[in-house]
Design an enzyme around this catalytic site. Structure first.
Site, PDB file in Angstrom:
ATOM      1  N   ASP A  78      -4.983 -39.190  17.034  1.00  0.00           N
ATOM      2  CA  ASP A  78      -5.292 -38.890  15.321  1.00  0.00           C
ATOM      3  C   ASP A  78      -4.561 -37.311  15.384  1.00  0.00           C
ATOM      4  OD1 ASP A  78      -4.866 -39.863  12.889  1.00  0.00           O
ATOM      5  OD2 ASP A  78      -6.832 -39.928  12.515  1.00  0.00           O
ATOM      6  N   HIS A 124      -3.906 -31.329   2.048  1.00  0.00           N
ATOM      7  CA  HIS A 124      -5.400 -32.283   3.105  1.00  0.00           C
ATOM      8  C   HIS A 124      -6.006 -31.255   3.987  1.00  0.00           C
ATOM      9  CE1 HIS A 124      -8.118 -35.301   4.916  1.00  0.00           C
ATOM     10  NE2 HIS A 124      -7.496 -34.956   6.279  1.00  0.00           N
ATOM     11  N   GLU A 138      -8.960 -42.651   5.002  1.00  0.00           N
ATOM     12  CA  GLU A 138      -7.413 -42.280   4.644  1.00  0.00           C
ATOM     13  C   GLU A 138      -6.267 -43.021   4.923  1.00  0.00           C
ATOM     14  OE1 GLU A 138      -8.485 -39.704   7.840  1.00  0.00           O
ATOM     15  OE2 GLU A 138      -9.609 -37.856   6.849  1.00  0.00           O
ATOM     16  N   GLU A 142      -3.339 -42.878   6.283  1.00  0.00           N
ATOM     17  CA  GLU A 142      -1.605 -41.895   7.791  1.00  0.00           C
ATOM     18  C   GLU A 142      -1.150 -42.990   7.951  1.00  0.00           C
ATOM     19  OE1 GLU A 142      -3.710 -40.557  10.631  1.00  0.00           O
ATOM     20  OE2 GLU A 142      -5.660 -40.012   9.598  1.00  0.00           O
ATOM     21  N   ASP A 199      -7.458 -44.508   8.967  1.00  0.00           N
ATOM     22  CA  ASP A 199      -8.948 -44.335   9.066  1.00  0.00           C
ATOM     23  C   ASP A 199      -9.843 -43.903   9.002  1.00  0.00           C
ATOM     24  OD1 ASP A 199      -9.545 -42.396  11.496  1.00  0.00           O
ATOM     25  OD2 ASP A 199      -8.518 -40.662  10.450  1.00  0.00           O
ATOM     26  N   ARG A 207     -18.178 -40.194   6.113  1.00  0.00           N
ATOM     27  CA  ARG A 207     -18.323 -38.766   5.913  1.00  0.00           C
ATOM     28  C   ARG A 207     -19.459 -38.059   6.307  1.00  0.00           C
ATOM     29  NH1 ARG A 207     -12.298 -38.110   6.519  1.00  0.00           N
ATOM     30  NH2 ARG A 207     -11.475 -38.754   4.780  1.00  0.00           N
ATOM     31  N   GLN A 225     -19.765 -38.189   9.696  1.00  0.00           N
ATOM     32  CA  GLN A 225     -18.921 -37.077  10.243  1.00  0.00           C
ATOM     33  C   GLN A 225     -18.580 -36.039  10.016  1.00  0.00           C
ATOM     34  OE1 GLN A 225     -14.642 -37.878   8.287  1.00  0.00           O
ATOM     35  NE2 GLN A 225     -14.258 -36.137   9.284  1.00  0.00           N
ATOM     36  N   LYS A 237     -15.243 -41.745  12.337  1.00  0.00           N
ATOM     37  CA  LYS A 237     -14.676 -42.199  12.906  1.00  0.00           C
ATOM     38  C   LYS A 237     -14.323 -43.995  13.524  1.00  0.00           C
ATOM     39  CE  LYS A 237     -12.235 -39.450  10.749  1.00  0.00           C
ATOM     40  NZ  LYS A 237     -10.765 -38.974   9.705  1.00  0.00           N
ATOM     41  N   THR A 256     -10.405 -48.482  12.735  1.00  0.00           N
ATOM     42  CA  THR A 256      -9.191 -48.046  12.014  1.00  0.00           C
ATOM     43  C   THR A 256      -8.332 -49.750  12.203  1.00  0.00           C
ATOM     44  OG1 THR A 256      -9.464 -46.576  13.447  1.00  0.00           O
ATOM     45  CG2 THR A 256      -7.442 -46.364  12.795  1.00  0.00           C
ATOM     46  N   GLU A 300     -10.914 -36.331  -1.198  1.00  0.00           N
ATOM     47  CA  GLU A 300     -10.426 -35.279  -2.283  1.00  0.00           C
ATOM     48  C   GLU A 300     -10.281 -35.488  -3.139  1.00  0.00           C
ATOM     49  OE1 GLU A 300      -7.077 -34.488   0.612  1.00  0.00           O
ATOM     50  OE2 GLU A 300      -7.328 -35.759   1.107  1.00  0.00           O
TER      51      GLU A 300
END
Lengths: 439, 439
Positions: free
Chosen positions: B138, B145, B210, B212, B244, B248, B251, B264, B268, B384
């Site tokens: 990844d 971002h 996420e 992607e 993904d 948080r 992480q 993570k 996925t 975000e």
């Protein structure tokens, strides 16, 4: 856990398995995947005994075993050990007992004849990876390594606050794991020189090794279903030597914020021989935290881990330069330590890996992270021994010096277990050689 | 790169492929692996056309093509697309041209008959992963971002100094990549609350998605042999939507110093459809660095990348809560952006991945990293949009609010390319649903 296959007095009818210094007595019985060197034979499973490899495909053709042992033998006869790893502890043990009986001094004449017909001299074979490695994960579980390297990168704060609370890990690259003996090119890449305003592109200038042990996953777990710490050992087939080659200049420039990538993924070497957890049982030691350190959270804590979650495996790193080879000199020993100093056990690493539901599969490879002992000469990487490249290490017999690895250098890892009242259990060696960067 | 398969006026004899809003006109022809839902049929390759899936195994039995196209069709008929990916651009193009002729309005009666016999309604199929993913990587290539998340973790220094010099990446977990529609459990794990002196163990409290894109590797490279930037495009088979999922709290606690791991690796998700680079050719756009930003080093720089290394792919994230489903309401759109804002091209990502010699293999999956556009509402992750969980987002139709994901939430990613004078090229969707943590 101790059973008759660990009896220190046990002997094999094969004399070389009874030599005092052998890595491969009848109590060990590690697995590899091999063929006769320079032939187009298919690779197949083998077991080390003295200076010979027992060809499991040839043996299986004779149908010497019954039941679970026969099933496990069949699973070990193919070109990877994944099927054997998937079977789990009862099958692994059935095969261990059957092989011990076959190769032990009490074996019947028929057994000896069958086994002799399947022996191949170890000095005439070449190896493949023991498993098709679906995923490779590398941990970071030596507090001494973490402090040594931390001082180089973050002098004020060498140990991150999470280190004592969880076995930290990152995902590595499975496709570039190679078996001992495979040379690799010095990697090209990007690095930032101290004080520079722009990075430069070129061959790695700070090439390093990392002394590690690896372990292969057995049955594994389904996605979303963690393996409890109390069952973690049953998912570990066995251990190997592992060298996590590292391009420190590339790594240090790239690793904020997402960790190592190109600094590690150009090559990882493993020993051909996988020593089973059963063979290592006599070398289990209590796992204890220094007084005052945080105790593991519940999901990482288990009475069995406290009782004997540690493993006393002696480890050494040797460097053989081109000059050593040219002048026929013995390699230089860079360091020696033991795995018993590690801050987390391999069962804790496995439990941590699956706690969020991540699925482990048979043949997956987990590395322990660099193994550095508590004193400076016990460091498992040259960046630690050379204090970040600031202190040259003299190679005794040639008078050369090193701060990082040079082209032509071979690094050799060795590992074994030994103590009075138990048979020596060896890992053989893990070797790799640095080739010049691509022109 | 433009050829007759991109003609906006081209039509199929299948009416639903000519509907203005379809993701799958005859100019697209993306690949998936599928079977009829609820059957025990074998999975096999398929191509999307309108509201149908062209069954490539059924088609191959008719031997409609010759030469390279026939070889590629055979390679696409199995239960993964790895063999097709391994063949490379000439074979991919031969198959694209042959399928375009077969499904286009100019096809012969015999062709139409053969193709009709191999059509399966898309609403009656289920999907498997399109490839056996050997390794998943990844990247982290949206500067917006990086700045948005950086502000949450490192307010003083949101962008690390390496970001503008290299496409940063980390190795992800291949075993937990699942196809769209697969639900997953909220992960358990360790987190450190602000101001606490010890971490706690429990279900993730800051579950995120996420947005992607992913891309699948074609032929790949041997260990030690980098792919030059000028050849990188030839090693990319096609692109998919990728989510993904990120825990948080886990992480942020674990990621110093080695990057994301448990935060993570629990899941996925990828879309079933892989849109080929050839189909995306009309949507290539110039790749330009903002004035004053560092220019890419030589090994990441190429005239072709500057000319049209960017891809203008529109992307959206939708949230469907349990309340939406219970009340039959449409999902809520969380954000929308385009891939054209990305700081690095996919060819640059591939060149960076291999620069040190790391070997890529057919079917490997590379993610672009979260795709966030330049303005706040274009952010590709809820951390975000909610400013690190400090600002609640209102879901218009139900009146619910979110700072992170709740149990029962489905996140749906959508992607497509569209502009006057070109056919719409769609990705379908990538969907996943959060199940409660294990008891």
């Amino acid at each position: 856990m101790l059973d008759h296959t660990h009896e220190p007095a046990a002997r094999s009818w094969l004399d070389t398995a009874n030599s005092p210094g052998t890595d491969f007595p009848v109590q060990n019985l590690p697995f590899a995947v091999f063929r006769r060197r320079g032939t187009a034979e298919g690779f197949r499973g083998g077991v080390a005994i003295g200076d010979q490899v027992l060809d499991l495909a040839a043996l299986a053709a004779d149908r010497p075993f019954d039941g679970l042992a026969a099933e496990a033998l069949g699973a070990a006869a193919g070109d990877t050990l994944n099927d054997l790893m998937a079977l789990g502890p009862p099958a692994w043990r059935a095969l261990r007992y059957a092989l011990f009986a076959l190769l032990g001094s009490g074996a019947s004449e028929t057994s000896v004849r069958a086994a002799r017909g399947a022996l191949v001299p170890m000095n005439s074979v070449e190896y493949a990876l023991p498993a098709r490695i679906g995923n490779y994960t590398d941990f970071y579980t030596s507090i001494h390594h973490a402090r040594n390297v931390g001082r180089v990168i973050r002098p004020d704060d060498p140990l991150t606050p999470n280190f004592q609370w969880m076995p930290i890990a990152y995902h590595g690259r499975a496709s570039s794991v190679v078996v001992s003996g495979t040379p690799f090119r010095r990697p090209m890449g990007q690095a930032m020189a101290p004080g520079a305003s722009a990075p430069f592109y070129g061959p790695c200038r700070q090439l390093d090794y990392e002394l590690e042990l690896g372990f292969y996953i057995g049955p594994g777990n389904a996605l979303g279903e963690p393996v409890p710490i109390s069952q973690a050992r049953d998912h570990i087939f066995g251990m190997c030597l592992l060298n996590d080659w590292s391009a420190r200049d590339h790594q240090f420039w790239e690793m904020a914020p997402l960790g190592p990538f190109l600094g590690k993924n150009f090559c990882t070497s493993v020993s051909p021989w996988v020593v089973t957890l059963d063979a290592l049982a006599p070398y289990r030691v209590p796992f204890e935290r220094p007084a005052g350190d945080p105790q593991p959270l519940g999901y990482l804590d288990d009475p069995a881990e406290r009782a004997d979650g540690g493993l006393d495996i002696a480890l050494e790193v040797w460097l053989e330069s081109a000059a050593h080879r040219a002048r026929g000199l013995a390699p230089h020993r860079l360091s020696a330590t033991s795995f018993r100093h590690q801050y987390w056990t391999i069962a804790q690493m496995l439990a941590q890996h699956t706690v969020g539901g991540c699925n482990l599969q048979p043949g997956d490879l987990l590395g322990t992270g660099t193994i550095s002992g508590p004193t400076a000469p016990e460091a498992g990487a040259i960046v630690e021994l050379s204090l970040g490249g600031t202190r040259a290490i003299e190679l005794s017999s040639t008078g050369e010096t090193r701060t990082f690895l040079e082209d032509g250098d071979s690094v050799i890892l060795r590992g074994w277990c030994e103590r009075p009242g138990a048979a020596r259990i060896g890992f053989g060696e893990c070797r790799g050689t640095v080739l010049p960067a691509m022109a």
